[in-house]
Design a protein around this motif. Structure first.
Motif, PDB file in Angstrom:
ATOM      1  N   ASN A 105       0.833  -1.196   0.000  1.00  0.00           N
ATOM      2  CA  ASN A 105       0.000   0.000   0.000  1.00  0.00           C
ATOM      3  C   ASN A 105       0.874   1.255   0.000  1.00  0.00           C
ATOM      4  N   THR A 106       1.000   1.875  -1.147  1.00  0.00           N
ATOM      5  CA  THR A 106       1.869   3.052  -1.270  1.00  0.00           C
ATOM      6  C   THR A 106       1.167   4.355  -0.900  1.00  0.00           C
ATOM      7  N   THR A 107      -0.081   4.274  -0.461  1.00  0.00           N
ATOM      8  CA  THR A 107      -0.774   5.486  -0.018  1.00  0.00           C
ATOM      9  C   THR A 107      -0.390   5.852   1.415  1.00  0.00           C
ATOM     10  N   VAL A 108       0.333   4.954   2.086  1.00  0.00           N
ATOM     11  CA  VAL A 108       0.815   5.236   3.445  1.00  0.00           C
ATOM     12  C   VAL A 108       2.334   5.119   3.446  1.00  0.00           C
ATOM     13  N   SER A 109       2.968   5.574   4.509  1.00  0.00           N
ATOM     14  CA  SER A 109       4.420   5.522   4.602  1.00  0.00           C
ATOM     15  C   SER A 109       4.903   4.078   4.660  1.00  0.00           C
ATOM     16  N   ARG A 110       6.180   3.904   4.346  1.00  0.00           N
ATOM     17  CA  ARG A 110       6.783   2.575   4.410  1.00  0.00           C
ATOM     18  C   ARG A 110       6.650   1.983   5.813  1.00  0.00           C
ATOM     19  N   ALA A 144       3.004   0.962   6.536  1.00  0.00           N
ATOM     20  CA  ALA A 144       2.679  -0.249   5.788  1.00  0.00           C
ATOM     21  C   ALA A 144       3.322  -1.467   6.444  1.00  0.00           C
ATOM     22  N   ARG A 159      10.409  -2.679  -1.285  1.00  0.00           N
ATOM     23  CA  ARG A 159       9.960  -1.734  -0.262  1.00  0.00           C
ATOM     24  C   ARG A 159      10.327  -2.159   1.164  1.00  0.00           C
TER      25      ARG A 159
END
Length: 215
Positions: free
Chosen positions: A101-106, A109, A141
């Motif tokens: 999920n790239t809509t939140v920070s690493r 996630a 990631r």
């Protein structure tokens, strides 16, 4: 699994991050020189399968146990193998979705994915195998954590305590290293840093003060 903040702010922490690169760069070079390029084939194969299936099954986890050189003669392995593969895949599918999920920070996630993996037997505590699963789910990631990584972080005076939410904080720490690495971090991924930390933790030496070593 909630992430709690422990990373210090300010010039002192930034200086520690910059200084760490004097150790990470030669450690990564040594890792590449001394570790067989074929060793990670298991991780790469599982990552490729996961890319297509969107989940990891019991066979994948068993292979990662071997890859991490962990003992399979434990109660949690029996409990995990006793579950239907469909159940294991249902859990790991949610974890795969979370870490991708790239809509939140690493770090967020990572924390969410780690919390989901904790639903499986043997994954409530300890991050070594769980981090391998999450790295196979999102290899560009996520990153692997283990005792050698922790030893390296302690040597470099980069704080990471064992309190709940450690994996999310670990990923934030890797982001901080990348952020403060400037030109040294160019082309590096979180996974590159974890291999450098792994090598440092198994081959301890005083942190280097020079940043001129090549990769």
């Amino acid at each position: 699994m909630k992430t709690t903040t422990e990373t210090p702010c300010g010039d002192e922490f930034a200086a520690l991050c910059r200084q760490a690169w004097g150790t990470l760069i030669p450690a990564r070079a040594s890792y590449l020189a001394d570790v067989s390029p074929h060793y990670d084939e298991v991780l790469h194969d599982i990552a490729q399968r996961t890319e297509h299936t969107g989940s990891l099954g019991k066979t994948d986890i068993a292979a990662l146990v071997v890859w991490k050189r962990l003992s399979a003669q434990t109660r949690w392995v029996t409990d995990l193998m006793s579950l239907p593969d469909t159940h294991v895949r249902a859990v790991t599918e949610r974890a795969v979705t979370a870490v991708r999920n790239t809509t939140v920070s690493r770090s967020e996630a990572a924390s969410t994915g780690r919390g989901i993996i904790a639903e499986l037997p043997g994954f409530h505590t300890g991050d070594a195998l769980a981090s391998a699963i999450l790295t196979a789910a999102a290899p560009t990631r996520m990153a692997v954590y283990d005792r050698r990584v922790q030893h390296a972080l302690d040597t470099l005076r980069l704080p990471l305590t064992p309190t709940p939410g450690r994996y999310g904080r670990y990923m934030q720490l890797l982001d901080d290293l990348l952020h403060h690495g400037a030109a040294h971090a160019d082309g590096w991924s979180a996974r590159n840093i974890d291999t450098a930390l792994y090598w440092t933790g198994g081959n301890p030496h005083p942190p280097a003060t020079s940043h001129t070593a090549s990769r």
